[in-house]
Design a protein around this motif. Sequence first.
Motif, PDB file in Angstrom:
ATOM      1  N   TYR A 153      54.126 -28.338   5.655  1.00 50.21           N
ATOM      2  CA  TYR A 153      55.351 -27.830   5.624  1.00 50.21           C
ATOM      3  C   TYR A 153      56.265 -29.082   4.939  1.00 50.21           C
ATOM      4  O   TYR A 153      56.088 -30.054   5.153  1.00 50.21           O
ATOM      5  CB  TYR A 153      55.842 -27.428   7.016  1.00 50.21           C
ATOM      6  N   ARG A 154      57.391 -28.549   4.422  1.00 54.12           N
ATOM      7  CA  ARG A 154      58.279 -29.244   3.722  1.00 54.12           C
ATOM      8  C   ARG A 154      59.961 -28.836   4.602  1.00 54.12           C
ATOM      9  O   ARG A 154      60.199 -27.772   4.499  1.00 54.12           O
ATOM     10  CB  ARG A 154      58.312 -29.038   2.334  1.00 54.12           C
ATOM     11  N   LEU A 155      60.515 -29.948   5.047  1.00 55.59           N
ATOM     12  CA  LEU A 155      61.941 -29.714   5.462  1.00 55.59           C
ATOM     13  C   LEU A 155      62.898 -30.129   4.481  1.00 55.59           C
ATOM     14  O   LEU A 155      62.722 -31.336   4.141  1.00 55.59           O
ATOM     15  CB  LEU A 155      61.985 -30.241   6.846  1.00 55.59           C
ATOM     16  N   LEU A 172      55.632 -22.146  14.661  1.00 56.37           N
ATOM     17  CA  LEU A 172      54.949 -22.523  13.373  1.00 56.37           C
ATOM     18  C   LEU A 172      53.452 -22.473  13.486  1.00 56.37           C
ATOM     19  O   LEU A 172      52.884 -22.852  14.477  1.00 56.37           O
ATOM     20  CB  LEU A 172      55.288 -23.786  12.512  1.00 56.37           C
ATOM     21  N   LEU A 211      63.177 -24.391   5.406  1.00 51.43           N
ATOM     22  CA  LEU A 211      62.030 -24.811   5.711  1.00 51.43           C
ATOM     23  C   LEU A 211      60.931 -24.173   4.825  1.00 51.43           C
ATOM     24  O   LEU A 211      61.227 -22.951   4.780  1.00 51.43           O
ATOM     25  CB  LEU A 211      61.452 -24.559   7.299  1.00 51.43           C
ATOM     26  N   SER A 212      59.902 -24.833   4.277  1.00 50.19           N
ATOM     27  CA  SER A 212      59.160 -23.994   3.403  1.00 50.19           C
ATOM     28  C   SER A 212      57.594 -24.447   3.735  1.00 50.19           C
ATOM     29  O   SER A 212      57.200 -25.660   4.111  1.00 50.19           O
ATOM     30  CB  SER A 212      59.148 -23.956   2.068  1.00 50.19           C
ATOM     31  N   SER A 237      63.881 -34.144   0.979  1.00 48.07           N
ATOM     32  CA  SER A 237      62.852 -33.495   1.607  1.00 48.07           C
ATOM     33  C   SER A 237      61.913 -34.279   2.235  1.00 48.07           C
ATOM     34  O   SER A 237      61.460 -35.520   1.822  1.00 48.07           O
ATOM     35  CB  SER A 237      61.957 -32.570   0.537  1.00 48.07           C
ATOM     36  N   LEU A 240      64.494 -28.512  14.927  1.00 41.38           N
ATOM     37  CA  LEU A 240      63.381 -27.663  14.638  1.00 41.38           C
ATOM     38  C   LEU A 240      62.363 -27.383  15.713  1.00 41.38           C
ATOM     39  O   LEU A 240      61.308 -28.515  15.575  1.00 41.38           O
ATOM     40  CB  LEU A 240      63.003 -27.999  13.162  1.00 41.38           C
ATOM     41  N   ARG A 278      59.132 -20.449   0.950  1.00 39.79           N
ATOM     42  CA  ARG A 278      60.184 -20.445   1.923  1.00 39.79           C
ATOM     43  C   ARG A 278      60.014 -19.631   3.408  1.00 39.79           C
ATOM     44  O   ARG A 278      59.816 -18.381   3.109  1.00 39.79           O
ATOM     45  CB  ARG A 278      61.516 -20.145   1.342  1.00 39.79           C
TER      46      ARG A 278
END
Length: 94
Positions: A72-74, A67, A29-30, A88, A62, A36
């Motif tokens: 975000y990016r998973l 958060l 997760l970032s 992603s 998640l 990150r």
Amino acid sequence: TFDRSAALDAFAEIYSNGPSEQVRETVFLSREEGSRISESLATLIRAKGIGGVQCYALRTHLPLARLEPARYRLTLEAKVDGSAAERSVSFVVR
């Protein structure tokens, strides 16, 4: 776009050209700009293969409550016998 009260569930399938006991799946997760936030190893569930191709299933959950509102990016990354693949998806928490 999701509220912080929501949770994301991700599902992926990983295919290998034969049986393999060395499948490693990592969930990252970032923030969308690249920093990150977390990294975890995932548990893979071995599913039936077809025609000599082995299938592994991954599920991850998640909760978004922890958060901050942001983009975000998973990322799901699979490594099987020296080969790697990743997928992603971007999302927004408000």
